[in-house]
Write a protein that holds these residues in place. Sequence first.
Motif, PDB file in Angstrom:
ATOM      1  N   GLY A  92      39.979  37.738  45.965  1.00 42.97           N
ATOM      2  CA  GLY A  92      39.837  38.346  44.634  1.00 42.97           C
ATOM      3  C   GLY A  92      41.099  38.235  43.812  1.00 42.97           C
ATOM      4  N   ASP A  93      41.489  39.343  43.160  1.00 46.45           N
ATOM      5  CA  ASP A  93      42.665  39.438  42.293  1.00 46.45           C
ATOM      6  C   ASP A  93      42.494  38.591  41.036  1.00 46.45           C
ATOM      7  OD1 ASP A  93      45.103  40.334  41.418  1.00 46.45           O
ATOM      8  OD2 ASP A  93      46.281  38.938  42.620  1.00 46.45           O
ATOM      9  N   LEU A  94      41.369  38.793  40.346  1.00 47.88           N
ATOM     10  CA  LEU A  94      41.057  38.019  39.146  1.00 47.88           C
ATOM     11  C   LEU A  94      40.544  38.954  38.063  1.00 47.88           C
ATOM     12  CD1 LEU A  94      39.047  35.299  41.060  1.00 47.88           C
ATOM     13  CD2 LEU A  94      41.288  34.922  40.025  1.00 47.88           C
ATOM     14  N   ALA A  95      40.855  38.624  36.825  1.00 45.67           N
ATOM     15  CA  ALA A  95      40.399  39.456  35.714  1.00 45.67           C
ATOM     16  C   ALA A  95      40.325  38.640  34.432  1.00 45.67           C
ATOM     17  CB  ALA A  95      41.339  40.652  35.515  1.00 45.67           C
ATOM     18  N   PHE A 178      43.236  23.261  36.726  1.00 47.66           N
ATOM     19  CA  PHE A 178      42.161  23.406  37.715  1.00 47.66           C
ATOM     20  C   PHE A 178      42.322  24.646  38.587  1.00 47.66           C
ATOM     21  CE2 PHE A 178      45.463  21.343  40.070  1.00 47.66           C
ATOM     22  CZ  PHE A 178      45.259  21.618  41.408  1.00 47.66           C
ATOM     23  N   GLY A 179      43.237  25.529  38.232  1.00 51.18           N
ATOM     24  CA  GLY A 179      43.389  26.748  39.009  1.00 51.18           C
ATOM     25  C   GLY A 179      44.384  27.695  38.386  1.00 51.18           C
ATOM     26  N   MET A 180      44.621  28.808  39.090  1.00 53.51           N
ATOM     27  CA  MET A 180      45.511  29.852  38.587  1.00 53.51           C
ATOM     28  C   MET A 180      46.364  30.406  39.722  1.00 53.51           C
ATOM     29  SD  MET A 180      44.512  33.484  36.766  1.00 53.51           S
ATOM     30  CE  MET A 180      44.033  34.241  38.330  1.00 53.51           C
ATOM     31  N   ILE A 198      37.414  30.911  41.404  1.00 51.26           N
ATOM     32  CA  ILE A 198      37.394  31.802  40.234  1.00 51.26           C
ATOM     33  C   ILE A 198      35.964  32.032  39.774  1.00 51.26           C
ATOM     34  CG2 ILE A 198      38.130  32.038  37.829  1.00 51.26           C
ATOM     35  CD1 ILE A 198      40.614  30.345  38.612  1.00 51.26           C
ATOM     36  N   VAL A 199      35.176  30.962  39.691  1.00 53.12           N
ATOM     37  CA  VAL A 199      33.789  31.080  39.230  1.00 53.12           C
ATOM     38  C   VAL A 199      32.969  31.931  40.197  1.00 53.12           C
ATOM     39  CG1 VAL A 199      31.661  29.772  38.856  1.00 53.12           C
ATOM     40  CG2 VAL A 199      33.815  28.964  37.877  1.00 53.12           C
ATOM     41  N   GLU A 276      32.485  27.594  45.630  1.00 48.32           N
ATOM     42  CA  GLU A 276      31.825  28.194  44.471  1.00 48.32           C
ATOM     43  C   GLU A 276      30.616  29.029  44.840  1.00 48.32           C
ATOM     44  OE1 GLU A 276      30.366  26.738  40.029  1.00 48.32           O
ATOM     45  OE2 GLU A 276      31.638  25.486  41.308  1.00 48.32           O
ATOM     46  N   ARG A 277      29.821  28.549  45.793  1.00 45.25           N
ATOM     47  CA  ARG A 277      28.623  29.271  46.171  1.00 45.25           C
ATOM     48  C   ARG A 277      28.442  29.229  47.674  1.00 45.25           C
ATOM     49  NH1 ARG A 277      23.422  27.589  43.048  1.00 45.25           N
ATOM     50  NH2 ARG A 277      24.222  25.472  43.159  1.00 45.25           N
TER      51      ARG A 277
END
Length: 561
Positions: A92-95, A178-180, A198-199, A276-277
């Motif tokens: 996690g750790d996304l906003a 392509f990322g963070m 992220i998605v 992603e899934r």
Amino acid sequence: MAAGGGVRAASLMETPRWAVRLRRANGDIVGTGILLSPDRVLTCAHVVDSANGPITAEFVGAAAPDVPSVPARVDEGAYVQEDRDLDGDPGGDLALLELERPRPAADAVRLHRLSSRREVRMYGFPRGHNGGIWFRALAVGGCGRDGQVQLAPTVPGEVAGPGFSGAGVADGTTGEVFGMVLTRHPDGHCFMAPAETIVRHLPQVQAFTVGPTAVDDRLRSTGDDVSADLLDEPFAQRLAEWLRDDGRQVKISVVGPDDRARAATLRRAVSLADRERPAAASAPRSSWGPPATVPSIGGYDLAVDAAGLECAEIAGRIAGRLGLPPCPEGSVSAALRAARSTLDLVVVGVDEAVDPSDLLDLLEVLRAGGSRLLLVFRTAGVAYLRAREELVVRPARERRARLVERLEEVTGPLARALHQRRAEVLPHGLRSVDAYLVAAHAALADLTRTPDDPARLPDLARYERLAERAAAGLSAHAERLDLLRERCDELGGRLRGYRVLHQHAAQGVEDPAVDALYLRAHALLQTRPCDVREAEAAVAAYTHRVDGTDASARDRGGAPR
């Protein structure tokens, strides 16, 4: 604007317009963000914890005399705080932040679905660089169970510290984001969330993400695949091991058209490893069988069902995943051969492609470039036999031959050169390398008595590491012995120089005590192997005595007596 929407990353000489500096009301810079749309900024959840007060987004790369500042608030429906699983792996750790006033659409950037191993650059706002700075790194591969990717600094000092959380990660060649950046480890490594991760956590970001997904729909699991009767557990374990990178560059399997269990097990592994899934079925990940059969998320970069596809179409998908620019028709293979990036590739139904021979040629290009390949055939026919020989057996044979050559160099020329040096000087204070030589001889014996069959070869990666450690140890030991030999030569020159000075000052008058010191030092320097430490002390005693004796003679106005 780029073809996929938004702008590309700026060059290293520019401040990217999509880079957002995030500041608290007290003036502290707390992190970085990525402008994904006129009113949405992606960042880390820990950067914008609502308990710490309001946030201001500042656009340092904007084409304006002053830095635009826009109040921002957390989108409560797009906030995933960092958590850790039972093994302590982070996730996690996304906003997403919502801007009070929109920014120009041309300043936003799209996230790209790309392979994970490549040279990258990232733009953040660490302490002391309020205007922002580019850092370079190497994306070295997946880590943990959330699909995160480890970034290793490529330049000393370019360590992404506080202020880099939320920074965009761009391909080092094309500049595609392509990322963070997520967080930094005390040893200097940091971690990023690629676009797919992220998605998965923030489905809203899919609208700002471009590029095909990593998995063909025909390879995704269905609810029926969860059945325990359709789990081939040994096959699932082997798939999971390869997807965790068990050291094998190429794995080849056969899944017959009527083997429902193997086919379901393969779809299950591909689905569980998708960033992603993961696991298309509704059952939770933890219920998908024994832990040893569950691969890590992000175990591959692209999974293709080759059935009915032209080689050019497959090559195009691979090139797109690597982030290569569009190539003229017929030149994709050359571009892949020259590519600096690699990928972990799954190809199912290799022998069902329109031209399996052309596809195998392409796969050999990828293998030679360092990519990892999981290849699945429907039958053990001609294409399977060719793939096994050209992609597994022959490379293993060549790899073993290179390793044997390296070990023969270690146990031959390097060992002889070391013994020659040790015959000249004693290695006081130097760690013995005899253990390296014993291990190298044992490894060489193992490799020369095993057959060519890759399934029966010893762990070549382990022996390669041993050979390089032994070579490095012997070379370092030899270098230190060379320094001792140089010191021995220096001491000999110093001794001869003082001998001449003393004879000149003594004017033919002998001094047995001084002569005895000289003879001892001279004898030690001539002895082989020379004890440099003992010789150094003897030369020092002689030169100290000469300095004192000659000084006394000068004070008396004559030669020493």
